[in-house]
Design an enzyme around this catalytic site. Structure first.
Site, PDB file in Angstrom:
ATOM      1  N   SER A 190       3.026   2.184  -7.067  1.00 29.41           N
ATOM      2  CA  SER A 190       2.081   3.180  -7.929  1.00 29.41           C
ATOM      3  C   SER A 190       0.945   3.010  -7.385  1.00 29.41           C
ATOM      4  O   SER A 190       0.425   3.190  -6.311  1.00 29.41           O
ATOM      5  CB  SER A 190       2.675   3.134  -9.301  1.00 29.41           C
ATOM      6  OG  SER A 190       2.225   4.399  -9.941  1.00 29.41           O
ATOM      7  N   ASP A 296      11.257  11.249  -8.474  1.00 26.58           N
ATOM      8  CA  ASP A 296       9.856  10.940  -8.975  1.00 26.58           C
ATOM      9  C   ASP A 296       9.176  11.960  -9.505  1.00 26.58           C
ATOM     10  O   ASP A 296       8.465  12.808  -8.796  1.00 26.58           O
ATOM     11  CB  ASP A 296       9.136  10.064  -8.120  1.00 26.58           C
ATOM     12  CG  ASP A 296       8.040   9.096  -8.840  1.00 26.58           C
ATOM     13  OD1 ASP A 296       7.465   9.614  -9.842  1.00 26.58           O
ATOM     14  OD2 ASP A 296       7.678   8.189  -8.336  1.00 26.58           O
ATOM     15  N   HIS A 327      10.546   7.147 -10.912  1.00 25.42           N
ATOM     16  CA  HIS A 327       9.275   6.234 -10.783  1.00 25.42           C
ATOM     17  C   HIS A 327       9.887   4.671 -10.808  1.00 25.42           C
ATOM     18  O   HIS A 327       9.235   4.026 -11.792  1.00 25.42           O
ATOM     19  CB  HIS A 327       8.159   6.291 -11.435  1.00 25.42           C
ATOM     20  CG  HIS A 327       6.810   5.942 -10.987  1.00 25.42           C
ATOM     21  ND1 HIS A 327       6.298   6.716  -9.779  1.00 25.42           N
ATOM     22  CD2 HIS A 327       5.975   5.078 -11.611  1.00 25.42           C
ATOM     23  CE1 HIS A 327       5.064   6.068  -9.720  1.00 25.42           C
ATOM     24  NE2 HIS A 327       4.750   5.142 -10.520  1.00 25.42           N
TER      25      HIS A 327
END
Length: 632
Positions: A190, A296, A327
């Site tokens: 991320s 995601d 995610h």
């Protein structure tokens, strides 16, 4: 030379230097855990940057918390560095279990989040967990993808290569030349993976490889969608506030600049351009191992797609894993295979061990829960663009791979129409949506790459949202990426990956895939604001008497629609779940003869992939559509 050094170091401590893992070719080599984790050197270095965005008159400093093998240092053996630069080490934690740094009384870290230190330090690597500028113990102010953040992380690479100044907490200048080879690999999920992309895009010497997981390649495409605001994610000022580690008032000016730069409209501007790393792919000298969930909904597929295409255009050495989860870190969706692959990746790029990883297939793609298929390259060779036209105004209309589009239709905006209602029950008439489906497929169709859609439209208002969703119709058991774990469930059992100490164990809870039976699955989505049809930097109103031909991309994917299913595209206007709800109440007329869906179709042979892991599966009774997404 790195391989020779490693062999000498391992021989020095009387153990077998290299061995072949069961999953690798017989001749493959890899580093063994010969160094003692419990006695490893733990230290903190404050690295000077060239910036001072907190305005206190001294260079902003980035904290690099380091752990490295003591025996290597004693023997004068230099080691490469694996680094995870993150804003989350104190505010929010890292990984599925939200681990944070834990400090001793002297300020050194006694517990590093994640398993990278536990696993790789015994194998002859140093590990650095760096606090991004303005977070945790670093000075400066966090500017969310901007110059301060990127140059701060880059400064650590520079310090490891003798180009920046590092200091102890007392101010004593320290160097890394006695213990570091200068070779660095950055990794992270991320935001952490985003900063790896950003630093690579600077072309900094010494950064040999990056492993961006679920990472952003352009902050505009994270916060905005073709002229509209993405309501599923936190705003730039909010992200700054979440991770800010400075005393109250220190970063007021930077926070204000973030608010004014990330204006509330959908325009692309210089603020976003400075945070677009894909446009600097020509400067990337590091190899890149991309990992991303095709489902995601936080850091959506546009990020891996445009980054991958830019890397390919510049011949950057690369590898990619695409999963069916949301995610989620690969440590939590394919643990054993991931650790083995990552180990060999770093050994090749940082230790120079010729283990054959770059001659293996470029891509691993998850077809169903724990069922994987490899491709020699991605998108696969022989992938061709196939035009699908929209025919008729029936319920549903026909999506055809031959012939021409025909007819016209009118849609009136229905801003309360949810995605679940937009795509389900395709034979039912519903206000605000129109479904086009192929006949039942007699053989599997593999869509691998970035779909695009061209719509010829006339709007009754000066602008409107245009939405297209690619849907696989047919009941099947699929990974439920809309559930709370985004496709995984955390179990009570644990597995251990590396060496442990009394303060930092290498054990993490196991996970299982969460699957559900559903009548359809949205496999790609795309949106366009009508007034941004020609430019993202400026708006041009739509003339209500004029037809416009508007083309936009859907999210890149590698998905298979099985024989017996149908492929469909669903057209709507507003889609407030995914783009800002600025419904104008428009009625839009679609000229189907001028509209076409273009799909990258790959050869569908070899789709009977084998399961490569025996991970358990959790079955949900329902396909959830209400779960939120997380940035971390």
């Amino acid at each position: 030379m790195p391989r020779i050094i490693l062999l000498c170091a391992l021989a020095l401590f009387g153990t077998t230097a290299l061995a072949a893992p069961a999953s690798a070719a017989p001749a493959a080599l890899f580093s063994d855990p010969v160094y003692d984790y419990t006695t490893a050197i733990r230290e903190t270095v404050y690295v000077d940057t060239t910036l001072d965005n907190d305005g206190n008159g001294t260079p902003d400093r980035v904290v690099a918390d380091i752990i490295r093998p003591r025996e290597a240092a004693t023997a004068g053996v230099k080691v490469p560095v694996i680094m995870d630069a993150s804003p989350y080490y104190q505010c929010c934690g890292r990984g599925n279990e939200s681990e944070k740094k834990v400090y001793a009384a002297d300020g050194t870290v006694t517990k590093f989040p994640l398993y990278y230190d536990n696993y790789f330090v015994p194998r002859g690597y140093a590990y650095i967990a760096a606090d991004l500028a303005g977070t945790s113990r670093s000075t400066g102010c966090e500017d969310v993808g901007g110059t301060e953040e990127v140059q701060g992380a880059k400064a650590v690479v520079d310090w490891l290569n003798g180009r920046a100044v590092g200091r102890t907490a007392s101010g004593t200048v320290v160097t890394a030349s006695a213990w570091a080879t200068g070779k660095v690999g950055m990794i992270g999920k991320s935001w952490d993976g985003t900063i790896a992309n950003a630093v690579a895009a600077t072309g900094v010497p010494g950064l040999e490889t990056i492993v961006p997981i679920s990472a952003i390649s352009s902050w505009y495409d994270y916060n905005r969608v073709n002229g509209m605001v993405n309501p599923k994610v936190s705003s730039v000022p909010s992200l700054h506030s979440t991770v800010n580690g400075r005393p109250s008032g220190t970063c007021t000016a930077v926070s204000s600049a973030l608010s004014s730069g990330a204006v509330s409209n959908g325009n692309y501007n210089s603020f976003w351009n400075a945070r677009n790393y894909a446009i600097s792919a020509a400067s990337v000298h590091a190899s890149v191992f991309v990992v991303h969930g095709m489902n995601d909904l936080n850091v959506q597929g546009v990020h891996f797609g445009q980054w991958w295409d830019a890397l390919a255009a510049n011949n950057v050495p690369r590898k990619i894993w695409l999963s069916q989860e949301g995610h989620v870190d690969p440590f939590d969706f394919r643990r054993a295979a991931w650790v083995d692959t990552l180990h060999r990746w770093f050994d090749f790029w940082l230790l120079g061990i010729d283990n054959g990883i770059m001659t293996e297939p470029m891509a691993d793609v998850e077809r169903a829960a724990d069922v994987w298929q490899t491709s020699a390259q991605w998108p696969p060779s022989a992938t061709t663009t196939v035009n699908y036209v929209l025919q008729g105004t029936g319920n549903p209309g026909v999506l055809a791979s031959s012939g021409a589009g025909s007819g016209s239709l009118s849609l009136t905006d229905a801003p309360s129409l949810s995605e679940a209602n937009a795509v389900s029950s395709p034979t039912t008439s519903r206000t605000g949506r129109r479904v086009y489906q192929t006949p039942v497929l007699t053989s599997a169709v593999r869509v691998a790459g970035t779909p695009t859609i061209t719509l010829r439209v006339r709007s009754s208002k000066a602008t409107t949202t245009l939405t297209a969703k690619l849907v696989a119709y047919g009941t099947a058991t699929r990974v439920n990426y809309r559930a709370s774990g985004e496709g995984i469930s955390t179990l009570t059992t644990q597995s251990c990956w590396g060496s442990s100490s009394s303060t930092d164990d290498a054990c993490y809870r196991d996970t299982a895939k969460v699957v559900s039976s559903a009548a359809q699955q949205v496999i790609s989505r795309g949106w366009m604001d009508g007034q941004h049809r020609d430019s993202l930097t400026t708006t041009t109103a739509m003339n209500t008497s004029t037809f416009y031909t508007i083309t936009f991309k859907l999210r890149p994917i590698d998905q298979v629609i099985a024989a017996g299913q149908r492929l469909g595209v669903v057209l709507t206007l507003s889609d407030p779940e995914f783009v800002s709800n600025h419904s104008t109440g428009a009625t839009v007329t679609f000229d189907l003869a001028g509209s076409v869906l273009k799909l990258p179709i790959a050869p569908a042979d070899g789709l009977a992939a084998q399961s490569l892991t025996a991970a358990p599966v959790v079955v949900d009774d329902e396909w959830s559509t209400t779960a939120g997404t997380r940035f971390q």
